[in-house]
Design a protein around this motif. Sequence first.
Motif, PDB file in Angstrom:
ATOM      1  N   GLY A  73      44.234  87.405 128.096  1.00 55.35           N
ATOM      2  CA  GLY A  73      44.350  87.536 126.653  1.00 55.35           C
ATOM      3  C   GLY A  73      43.853  86.349 125.862  1.00 55.35           C
ATOM      4  N   GLN A  74      43.017  85.492 126.448  1.00 54.82           N
ATOM      5  CA  GLN A  74      42.521  84.330 125.732  1.00 54.82           C
ATOM      6  C   GLN A  74      41.159  84.625 125.112  1.00 54.82           C
ATOM      7  OE1 GLN A  74      42.474  80.884 128.201  1.00 54.82           O
ATOM      8  NE2 GLN A  74      44.650  81.013 128.731  1.00 54.82           N
ATOM      9  N   CYS A  75      40.800  83.834 124.105  1.00 58.35           N
ATOM     10  CA  CYS A  75      39.482  83.966 123.496  1.00 58.35           C
ATOM     11  C   CYS A  75      38.408  83.556 124.497  1.00 58.35           C
ATOM     12  CB  CYS A  75      39.386  83.094 122.248  1.00 58.35           C
ATOM     13  SG  CYS A  75      40.361  83.702 120.857  1.00 58.35           S
ATOM     14  N   ILE A  76      37.256  84.181 124.403  1.00 58.80           N
ATOM     15  CA  ILE A  76      36.163  83.880 125.334  1.00 58.80           C
ATOM     16  C   ILE A  76      34.887  83.472 124.607  1.00 58.80           C
ATOM     17  CG2 ILE A  76      37.064  85.403 127.128  1.00 58.80           C
ATOM     18  CD1 ILE A  76      35.033  87.501 126.190  1.00 58.80           C
ATOM     19  N   SER A  77      34.993  83.185 123.334  1.00 57.70           N
ATOM     20  CA  SER A  77      33.832  82.764 122.558  1.00 57.70           C
ATOM     21  C   SER A  77      33.202  81.527 123.178  1.00 57.70           C
ATOM     22  CB  SER A  77      34.257  82.456 121.116  1.00 57.70           C
ATOM     23  OG  SER A  77      33.268  81.719 120.447  1.00 57.70           O
ATOM     24  N   TRP A  84      40.009  77.473 113.884  1.00 57.37           N
ATOM     25  CA  TRP A  84      40.177  78.518 112.868  1.00 57.37           C
ATOM     26  C   TRP A  84      40.528  77.798 111.565  1.00 57.37           C
ATOM     27  CZ3 TRP A  84      39.355  83.688 112.605  1.00 57.37           C
ATOM     28  CH2 TRP A  84      39.899  84.378 111.517  1.00 57.37           C
ATOM     29  N   VAL A  85      39.550  77.699 110.669  1.00 55.49           N
ATOM     30  CA  VAL A  85      39.736  76.854 109.483  1.00 55.49           C
ATOM     31  C   VAL A  85      40.396  77.590 108.330  1.00 55.49           C
ATOM     32  CG1 VAL A  85      37.735  75.465 110.124  1.00 55.49           C
ATOM     33  CG2 VAL A  85      37.444  77.398 108.554  1.00 55.49           C
ATOM     34  N   LEU A  86      40.480  78.923 108.417  1.00 57.94           N
ATOM     35  CA  LEU A  86      41.024  79.696 107.303  1.00 57.94           C
ATOM     36  C   LEU A  86      42.549  79.731 107.395  1.00 57.94           C
ATOM     37  CD1 LEU A  86      38.484  82.661 107.215  1.00 57.94           C
ATOM     38  CD2 LEU A  86      38.406  80.485 105.979  1.00 57.94           C
ATOM     39  N   THR A 101      42.537  92.914 117.684  1.00 58.37           N
ATOM     40  CA  THR A 101      43.020  93.213 119.034  1.00 58.37           C
ATOM     41  C   THR A 101      43.125  91.960 119.894  1.00 58.37           C
ATOM     42  OG1 THR A 101      40.791  93.584 119.940  1.00 58.37           O
ATOM     43  CG2 THR A 101      41.900  95.469 118.903  1.00 58.37           C
ATOM     44  N   THR A 102      42.930  90.780 119.310  1.00 61.50           N
ATOM     45  CA  THR A 102      42.877  89.553 120.110  1.00 61.50           C
ATOM     46  C   THR A 102      44.247  89.062 120.548  1.00 61.50           C
ATOM     47  OG1 THR A 102      43.048  88.070 118.200  1.00 61.50           O
ATOM     48  CG2 THR A 102      40.842  88.858 118.809  1.00 61.50           C
ATOM     49  N   GLY A 103      45.293  89.535 119.889  1.00 63.37           N
ATOM     50  CA  GLY A 103      46.632  89.061 120.202  1.00 63.37           C
ATOM     51  C   GLY A 103      47.042  87.837 119.428  1.00 63.37           C
ATOM     52  N   HIS A 104      46.175  87.363 118.531  1.00 64.47           N
ATOM     53  CA  HIS A 104      46.494  86.199 117.715  1.00 64.47           C
ATOM     54  C   HIS A 104      46.927  86.642 116.322  1.00 64.47           C
ATOM     55  CE1 HIS A 104      43.738  84.594 120.802  1.00 64.47           C
ATOM     56  NE2 HIS A 104      44.488  83.508 120.717  1.00 64.47           N
ATOM     57  N   ASP A 105      47.850  85.924 115.763  1.00 66.03           N
ATOM     58  CA  ASP A 105      48.292  86.167 114.387  1.00 66.03           C
ATOM     59  C   ASP A 105      47.670  85.109 113.496  1.00 66.03           C
ATOM     60  OD1 ASP A 105      49.915  88.322 115.105  1.00 66.03           O
ATOM     61  OD2 ASP A 105      51.546  86.982 115.687  1.00 66.03           O
ATOM     62  N   ASP A 363      38.451  87.571 113.106  1.00 63.36           N
ATOM     63  CA  ASP A 363      39.198  87.133 114.279  1.00 63.36           C
ATOM     64  C   ASP A 363      38.535  87.639 115.558  1.00 63.36           C
ATOM     65  OD1 ASP A 363      41.226  86.006 115.823  1.00 63.36           O
ATOM     66  OD2 ASP A 363      42.486  87.783 115.660  1.00 63.36           O
ATOM     67  N   GLU A 364      38.051  88.881 115.539  1.00 64.29           N
ATOM     68  CA  GLU A 364      37.325  89.408 116.701  1.00 64.29           C
ATOM     69  C   GLU A 364      36.065  88.594 116.960  1.00 64.29           C
ATOM     70  OE1 GLU A 364      38.243  92.036 118.659  1.00 64.29           O
ATOM     71  OE2 GLU A 364      40.061  92.465 117.515  1.00 64.29           O
ATOM     72  N   VAL A 365      35.342  88.274 115.889  1.00 67.05           N
ATOM     73  CA  VAL A 365      34.118  87.480 116.023  1.00 67.05           C
ATOM     74  C   VAL A 365      34.448  86.075 116.514  1.00 67.05           C
ATOM     75  CG1 VAL A 365      32.189  86.464 114.754  1.00 67.05           C
ATOM     76  CG2 VAL A 365      32.880  88.817 114.286  1.00 67.05           C
ATOM     77  N   HIS A 366      35.514  85.502 116.003  1.00 62.79           N
ATOM     78  CA  HIS A 366      35.916  84.149 116.386  1.00 62.79           C
ATOM     79  C   HIS A 366      36.253  84.076 117.874  1.00 62.79           C
ATOM     80  CE1 HIS A 366      37.705  80.144 115.863  1.00 62.79           C
ATOM     81  NE2 HIS A 366      38.720  80.575 116.617  1.00 62.79           N
ATOM     82  N   CYS A 367      36.866  85.142 118.403  1.00 58.37           N
ATOM     83  CA  CYS A 367      37.317  85.123 119.793  1.00 58.37           C
ATOM     84  C   CYS A 367      36.259  85.603 120.780  1.00 58.37           C
ATOM     85  CB  CYS A 367      38.561  85.994 119.945  1.00 58.37           C
ATOM     86  SG  CYS A 367      40.090  85.112 119.579  1.00 58.37           S
TER      87      CYS A 367
END
Length: 730
Positions: A73-77, A84-86, A101-105, A363-367
């Motif tokens: 469940g970790q990001c793979i970018s 995450w600056v926002l 769907t990344t699991g991050h809030d 968030d999807e793009v970030h991860c």
Amino acid sequence: MKLRNSSFSQRYRPHVSGQLLPHATKKLRSRNINKLVLAQYILATLIIICAIIPFFLHFPEPEDITELRMLVGQCISPELSASWVLDASCVENPYLSTFSTTGHDRSCGLCGDKASYLREIRDKIEAEYKEKCKDLVVYGAALEKDPSTWMTETYNLGKNSFRSVQNHNTCFFQFVTDFSHYGTSDMLFSADYSQHLIVMDTEKMPYQNTRRNTELLKLNPGLFFPWADRVIWQDAKLLRQPSMPIDYMLHFNRTVQYHNTCSSFVGLPLHRSFVGKATDVTLKNHCDTMTSNALKTRASVSDDINVMFTQCNRYEEQFNNDDTESEKVFSQNPLVDTAFIVYDMRTENCRKFNNDFGCSWLDEVHCYSDRDQISFPVVLSSSGLKLSSDISTDGLEYRDRVYVDVTKVPMLHIAKRSCHWYFKSFSRCIAPEVGNSDEISFEHESDVILLADTKVAVVVAGSIQRFMFESTRKSVLQYFGEKEISMDFYVSLETTQTKAYRFPFGQSLSSAFDDNADIEEFMRSEIGRSSSTGTIQIQDRINIDNEPLLKARRAKALIDNPNEDPDLRFPLFNVQSEKIGFRTANTNRNLLRTYLTIQKLWEKVLKWEREEHFKYDYVLFLRDDTFWSDSLQLFDKHVEEDDVFIPACDTSKSTVDGAEINDHILISKRNVADIFGNYYNNLFNANIEGCMGRLSDKLRADRRRGCSSEMLLKWVTDAREVKMCKRTNW
């Protein structure tokens, strides 16, 4: 429909650490270690080491790492180090990654120190442009482009933006880079003065990849233009696309306003650029095509092909059945081209939805990968929206789609994919075929732009059954494309089956397709190869019974001849026998239906001229059953002397020599084209009895038949003193 079954998956599937088992046991035996427990312990240790070493040594096999991280469940970018600056911690009602769907809030705002630079840019834009541009903002980004050639040369900017500013005072913004060229003191303009340039310091942006930085700007319109009522994202590459709108407010009204949604997108077309040779637009086919393109010719498709592949793989696995509402939405393949997005920000409900959607999308793009078209259907499927029951039908991929929330409130619109700008008719195709010309919002109707290039409108009315489309495509459309003559195609076809009296030179469109919307997409695609589409209408038989002029004419006919069919004597009449009279009445209804359809198409021609502030040079009126034996060549010749050009290939013998003109093909200069575009109305105002004077003495004395349709056309044009030229060589 899993990517794991593809050849690419088999080729690039990460190695399983268990494959070391035979090699390890061989070594153990060579050392004569016979204790089974010890052997199992050593093997387990080796497996664990093989699994964790890549995290520390960064082996050049990112697919191993990305799959393992995806499983936990970790990001793979590839930009895992990017923050995450926002931050929306200072906002009372923050925008959240609710649909991710990344699991991050995550939240999306410009609070905190990390967002200080972006906050500075936002405040500068607001101070300068809020009052002027509150109604509508159109923005894009050229962070990947070289400003010295992209924003400083009018060729790259096209003509539409300048005309939009000139006619509608549209506010355009482009985020650009290159401090050495622009400097940092002022917000500058593009070469044509249409774009307000906002110079960005890439060193202060969160990502190394310019596409990711562009996504941050693109997917959060409420962050950078929080004061704007309407916001449209338009990729910089579309600036020189001729089918883009001139009146962006009108485009907004025809999409978001018309469908009563908060946002509007354009469906991803069935095109080789997006799905290769596949026959369906699905995420799997799109992923396969993007992967293939990256491997063969376009390494810039993504900043990490393995991440993109793994992301696609996960999405397919996550939504692999139709058990839940989200999986049903995913199975509908709601793919879009994200180069053009329309947002309505006038209400709190729409602001919240659009920004939550954009925050989740980012968030999807970030991860994962930087391809936002891959993550869009997943965010939509996770949003809780579902396809409106009003349009849940077979062939929905050919139609406009509206997605509604749990209370059935429309939230998101996807325009039919055949409207895509690849087919050169985006701004007109997107318009619903309803409404009047008074919806046009330009201010200077008298201003007509004189275009250097020849522009031709082609008008066709008839039936799908009779329409010789392939002949027209080869001889007319292809000719205009080769000569680089700008042509717009206006066609209205009935689906009603009629008896064919002429030899069928080609296959009917209706016999090749099962769905009228499929026919429309095919025609738009074929026309878009060389020209653009003004209007395509495919409908059941047109009802003429409620048309006011005809109703009045019929009422008078019943008074004059109460025992006759009211359509027996207009516009043609022939009462030589009961059988001939029956056929004549039906012919009249067909003629009137055709002329009224042409007039409706002509209204769309005029409407487009008013919207775009120009006039066509020529109008080509075609009958649906026109068959071309050779290519059109008229515009290769000197055509200044006459007003109208018709073929000399008359197929019937005239009652009076020269009293008829062929009505299969008619090319008119624009200054007299209204005669033919409004021919329906003109017939009701014409002196039909006067045409009788051209008949023989015997026929005039008999009074049992009148002029043919070809004679009436000749009579009307002569009355208007139109200079007619018959051409044997087109």
